[in-house]
Design a protein around this motif. Structure first.
Motif, short mmCIF file in Angstrom:
data_model
loop_
_atom_site.label_atom_id
_atom_site.label_comp_id
_atom_site.label_asym_id
_atom_site.label_seq_id
_atom_site.Cartn_x
_atom_site.Cartn_y
_atom_site.Cartn_z
N GLU A 543 0.80 -1.16 0.15
CA GLU A 543 0.00 -0.11 0.04
C GLU A 543 0.83 1.40 0.04
O GLU A 543 0.23 2.25 -0.61
N ASN A 544 1.99 1.30 0.53
CA ASN A 544 3.00 2.45 0.54
C ASN A 544 3.66 2.58 -0.86
O ASN A 544 4.45 3.73 -0.99
N PHE A 545 3.76 1.77 -1.95
CA PHE A 545 4.11 1.69 -3.13
C PHE A 545 3.60 2.93 -3.92
O PHE A 545 2.50 3.11 -3.61
N ARG A 546 4.53 3.79 -4.54
CA ARG A 546 3.97 4.74 -5.31
C ARG A 546 4.88 4.86 -6.75
O ARG A 546 6.07 4.74 -6.61
N LEU A 547 4.39 4.95 -7.83
CA LEU A 547 4.84 5.17 -9.19
C LEU A 547 4.91 6.59 -9.55
O LEU A 547 3.71 7.14 -9.70
N TRP A 548 5.93 7.45 -9.49
CA TRP A 548 6.02 8.70 -10.23
C TRP A 548 6.70 8.97 -11.42
O TRP A 548 7.80 8.15 -11.85
N LEU A 549 6.22 9.68 -12.23
CA LEU A 549 6.75 9.74 -13.75
C LEU A 549 6.56 11.11 -14.31
O LEU A 549 5.85 11.83 -13.63
N THR A 550 7.63 11.59 -15.11
CA THR A 550 7.66 12.67 -15.78
C THR A 550 7.82 12.67 -16.98
O THR A 550 8.43 11.51 -17.56
N SER A 551 6.87 13.59 -18.00
CA SER A 551 7.17 13.30 -19.26
C SER A 551 6.67 14.86 -19.97
O SER A 551 5.63 15.43 -19.35
N MET A 552 7.27 14.98 -20.98
CA MET A 552 6.66 16.30 -21.69
C MET A 552 5.71 15.73 -22.55
O MET A 552 5.18 14.51 -22.71
N PRO A 553 4.88 16.49 -23.05
CA PRO A 553 3.39 16.02 -23.82
C PRO A 553 4.06 15.17 -24.95
O PRO A 553 4.70 15.59 -25.85
N SER A 554 3.35 13.98 -25.10
CA SER A 554 4.01 13.08 -26.25
C SER A 554 2.66 12.09 -26.50
O SER A 554 1.94 11.94 -25.65
N PRO A 555 2.51 12.18 -27.79
CA PRO A 555 1.27 11.28 -28.39
C PRO A 555 1.55 9.89 -28.09
O PRO A 555 0.72 9.17 -28.02
N ALA A 556 2.90 9.47 -27.83
CA ALA A 556 3.16 8.12 -27.56
C ALA A 556 2.92 7.62 -26.11
O ALA A 556 2.91 6.55 -25.87
N PHE A 557 2.56 8.65 -25.15
CA PHE A 557 2.29 8.27 -23.81
C PHE A 557 0.78 7.49 -23.65
O PHE A 557 -0.07 7.84 -24.27
N PRO A 558 1.12 6.32 -22.94
CA PRO A 558 -0.19 5.47 -22.77
C PRO A 558 -1.28 6.13 -22.27
O PRO A 558 -1.26 7.00 -21.33
N VAL A 559 -2.31 6.00 -22.99
CA VAL A 559 -3.99 6.72 -22.64
C VAL A 559 -4.26 6.16 -21.39
O VAL A 559 -4.84 6.99 -20.64
N THR A 560 -4.08 4.77 -21.25
CA THR A 560 -4.78 4.47 -19.92
C THR A 560 -4.10 5.01 -18.84
O THR A 560 -4.90 5.30 -17.64
N ILE A 561 -2.79 5.19 -18.80
CA ILE A 561 -2.05 6.12 -17.73
C ILE A 561 -2.59 7.36 -17.61
O ILE A 561 -2.78 7.97 -16.36
N LEU A 562 -2.56 8.08 -18.58
CA LEU A 562 -3.20 9.44 -18.56
C LEU A 562 -4.64 9.60 -18.10
O LEU A 562 -4.94 10.31 -17.36
N GLN A 563 -5.54 8.61 -18.54
CA GLN A 563 -6.85 8.32 -17.77
C GLN A 563 -6.93 8.19 -16.56
O GLN A 563 -7.95 8.60 -15.88
N ASN A 564 -6.31 7.22 -16.01
CA ASN A 564 -6.55 6.58 -14.68
C ASN A 564 -5.46 7.12 -13.59
O ASN A 564 -5.78 7.07 -12.44
N GLY A 565 -4.50 7.80 -14.11
CA GLY A 565 -3.33 8.32 -13.13
C GLY A 565 -3.83 9.83 -12.76
O GLY A 565 -4.76 10.32 -13.17
N ILE A 566 -3.06 10.31 -11.85
CA ILE A 566 -3.20 11.61 -11.16
C ILE A 566 -2.02 12.71 -12.04
O ILE A 566 -0.81 12.44 -11.68
N LYS A 567 -2.46 13.55 -12.76
CA LYS A 567 -1.64 14.70 -13.47
C LYS A 567 -1.42 15.79 -12.61
O LYS A 567 -2.48 16.31 -12.25
N MET A 568 -0.09 16.21 -12.90
CA MET A 568 0.24 17.52 -12.22
C MET A 568 1.11 18.14 -13.35
O MET A 568 1.77 17.53 -13.81
N THR A 569 0.95 19.61 -13.24
CA THR A 569 1.84 20.48 -13.86
C THR A 569 2.44 21.23 -12.72
O THR A 569 1.71 21.77 -11.57
#
Length: 681
Positions: A543-569
């Motif tokens: 339960e303590n595990f977290r996956l953090w990602l950083t990315s510039m805007p990219s059409p190759a980025f997986p849609v499922t992560i974009l839809q279900n993840g928490i996005k921040m700028t």
């Protein structure tokens, strides 16, 4: 076979539920062994769901899509890849794509049956109605569910009775009136049938009562469906702005609970304690702002006002408060509309473009029917508006300046014609007047808040912009959460994929954190990352595990992560005040141990305020293009961080504040060192 366009996962959910008992096999084209799974399913007659296909299908699927069957040894067979396998007539094949607007070539379209599973406004409205009734009136919803089951049971019993009667009549010999057994069956059937009819009559009456009670909540479902379609359209602006329906409904449920006044909790619909319309208004207001806050944190600064305006205009359109022709004129300038024929005044400030738009506006909107003539007869009054530094707040000449002569949106149309450069501040004022000031003041970057909303199965994604680097903020947050030694950082690039996969697997078991930087540099590994994230569930990971990602805007980025993840700028906000407020929330200024540790607190705090002002000032100038800086420099948080540490050291180590040294270190080195144009320096 069906190919379902399913950006919100509705078809996936339906197929998985309906084929659950038939041992459904779920595969993706990225799976290494998907063809073997498919072969087994074809042979043993199992249903198969092929998820997340792109715009092109694997050529190895062609025999299956075209159903190229042939007889071999008296049985139907099919060739898949190099293998010839027996084809079971129990086999079923479903294909889904999560692309919002796929373009399939004709040779693909003829091989499948294309089905559009995109949710409709009416469908979503009904779904949200069910959600709000289940949360607000669980008694109604449970009653409704019970009625559905009872009705189905009654129909089943009636069918059984009919079958028994038919069987009795067909098997009876001679005169049926002499058959005691047949008479008994018919009498019993009559009693049961009457009993069921009575129950069904009561059930129908109850259903009408429930429907009437649910009808009161209908406006809430319709209103919030409009909000979902508003955020869905944001993907047209940037591919990173994608949100799933399940995330939206989850936020809606949390908002329903959060909008309840804890001191006066009551069952909505009890007129003595809580007026239903008022309660629905509270839910709508609370959810609209919650949605604004949640979506804003994932938008770039340049798009936040656009989102507020889109939200505002869609809500107004749903209430029939915004005429469609006015909205279209604002977007297009009335291109293709026949304009009113009025000669252009011979004035230098009235350009041909401005006059053409003004004449078209007179044709589109009745309130401006005489506008070209009025401008021509009162040149001085309208030039005063044109020359004003804030024309959107200037009182207008003649009848247009009267109270309620123009709606707030019609004032935007006027600004679009006269001063298009002032449309942005005019839109800001419009949103503030119609929705409130809080909808033009985006919430500050809130890393702890985003973390609290996440689970071990929710990736957290920083969407990067030039000059922004959230790594230091994340490492400081990890330190605050006592995870400084339990966070692994890896910068993505060629050959880093397997290392990242091993780190994620280890961290998921041990409850550590992983930060994958610059995911846009590894587009070929993104399908593997998508598969890894889908395999991480609340049950399988610590339960303590977290996956953090950083990315510039990219059409190759997986849609499922974009839809279900928490996005921040994490960009500098618009406006000097908001920028300075953010500076005081950054490390090290936000750290009390640093901020209060200077030997001369009065001097230090005043100078920190001045430094935050300078930092905001140099960043704000970028929004003025070449008037601000000849070259758009990437001033970032690192400049402020090093400057404030130097300031702390200089003030602490000297009896008299060394202003010359501070000016040189901050102005010439830290900030000025970026300047390459002599006029900028």
């Amino acid at each position: 076979w069906p190919l379902m366009i399913d950006p919100q996962g509705q078809a996936n959910k339906w197929i998985k539920n309906s084929e659950k008992k038939a041992n459904l096999q779920v595969i993706k084209l990225t799976d290494s062994d998907y063809l073997r799974t498919l072969e087994n399913a074809v042979q043993f007659g199992l249903p198969v769901l092929l998820e997340n296909v792109g715009e092109e299908l694997d050529p190895s699927l062609e025999p299956l899509l075209l159903k190229q069957l042939f007889k071999s040894g008296g049985v139907m067979c099919i060739r898949l890849g190099e293998s010839i396998i027996e084809f079971s007539d129990q086999f079923r094949f479903y294909i889904t794509t999560s692309l919002r607007n796929p373009h399939y070539l004709p040779e693909t379209a003829v091989k499948v049956t294309l089905l559009n599973f995109m949710i409709t406004p009416d469908g979503l409205s009904d779904q949200l109605l069910g959600v709000v009734v289940a949360e607000e009136r669980p008694d109604l919803e449970s009653q409704r569910q019970e009625l559905v089951l009872n009705t189905a049971d009654n129909k089943r019993r009636l069918k059984e009775i009919e079958d028994r009667i038919l069987h009795t009549m067909s098997s009876s010999e001679g005169n049926i009136l002499d058959d005691a057994n047949a008479i008994e069956v018919l009498s019993e059937a009559k009693i049961v049938s009457d009993e069921i009819s009575e129950k069904q009559t009561i059930a129908d009456a109850t259903q009408l009562e429930i429907d009437a009670a649910r009808e009161g909540y209908k406006p809430c479902g319709s209103y919030n469906a409009v909000l979902f379609f508003t955020i869905r359209d944001l993907a047209n602006i940037d591919p990173m702005y994608q949100y799933s329906l399940s995330w939206f409904i989850g936020l809606f449920v949390r908002s329903i609970h959060g909008s309840v006044d804890k001191e006066h909790q009551s069952v909505a619909g009890d007129s003595d304690k809580n007026d239903l319309r008022e309660r629905l208004g509270v839910i709508n207001d609370h959810f609209t702002y919650a949605l604004y806050q949640n979506v804003c944190r994932s938008l770039f600064e340049r798009d936040k006002l656009l989102f507020s305006f889109l939200l505002d205009s869609r809500i107004m359109q749903s209430r029939s408060e915004l005429p469609e022709q006015e909205y279209q004129f604002f977007l297009t300038g009335g291109v293709g509309v026949a304009k009113k024929n009025v000669p252009r005044p011979d004035q230098e400030w009235i350009s041909q473009k401005m006059w053409s738009e003004t004449c078209r506006l007179a044709s589109v909107c009745g309130a401006f029917g005489e506008l070209p003539d009025d401008i021509a007869t009162d040149i001085i009054g309208w030039k005063k508006v044109y020359d004003s530094p804030t024309p959107q707040r200037e009182s207008l000449p003649g009848k247009y300046g009267e109270k309620d002569a123009l709606s707030k949106f019609q004032l935007l149309l006027l600004m679009r014609c006269l001063r298009p450069d002032k449309v942005t501040p005019a839109v800001n004022d419009f949103v503030e007047q119609t929705m409130g000031k809080r909808f033009v003041e985006p919430p500050p970057f809130d890393l702890p808040g985003s973390y609290l909303e996440s689970t071990c199965a929710t990736p957290l994604l920083f969407v990067l912009s030039p000059g922004s680097d959230p790594t230091s903020a994340l490492l400081k947050f990890a330190e605050d959460m006592e995870k400084a030694d339990a966070i692994s950082v890896i910068s993505m690039g060629q050959g880093q994929g397997p290392k990242a996969a091993a780190l994620i697997a280890e961290a998921a078991d041990a409850g550590k954190w992983v930060l994958l930087q610059n995911c846009h540099l590894a587009p070929s590994w993104m399908p593997a990352l998508e598969k890894i994230t889908e395999g991480i569930t609340v049950d399988s990971a610590d339960e303590n595990f977290r996956l953090w990602l950083t990315s510039m805007p990219s059409p190759a980025f997986p849609v499922t992560i974009l839809q279900n993840g928490i996005k921040m700028t994490n960009e500098p906000p618009r406006g000097l005040r908001a920028n300075m407020r953010r500076s005081f929330q950054l490390e090290p200024i936000a750290n009390p141990d640093f901020f209060e540790s200077c030997g001369k607190p009065d001097v230090f705090k005043k100078l920190v305020f001045g430094l935050a002002f300078v930092h905001g000032f140099v960043q704000e100038r970028r929004s003025f293009g070449a008037i601000g800086w000849n070259i758009p420099y990437g001033f970032d948080d690192g400049d402020l961080r090093i400057s404030v540490r130097q300031l702390h050291m200089y003030v602490n180590d000297n009896k008299k504040t060394p202003f010359d040294a501070l000016k040189y270190a901050t102005g010439e080195c830290n900030y000025g060192g970026r300047g390459t144009d002599d006029k900028d320096r």
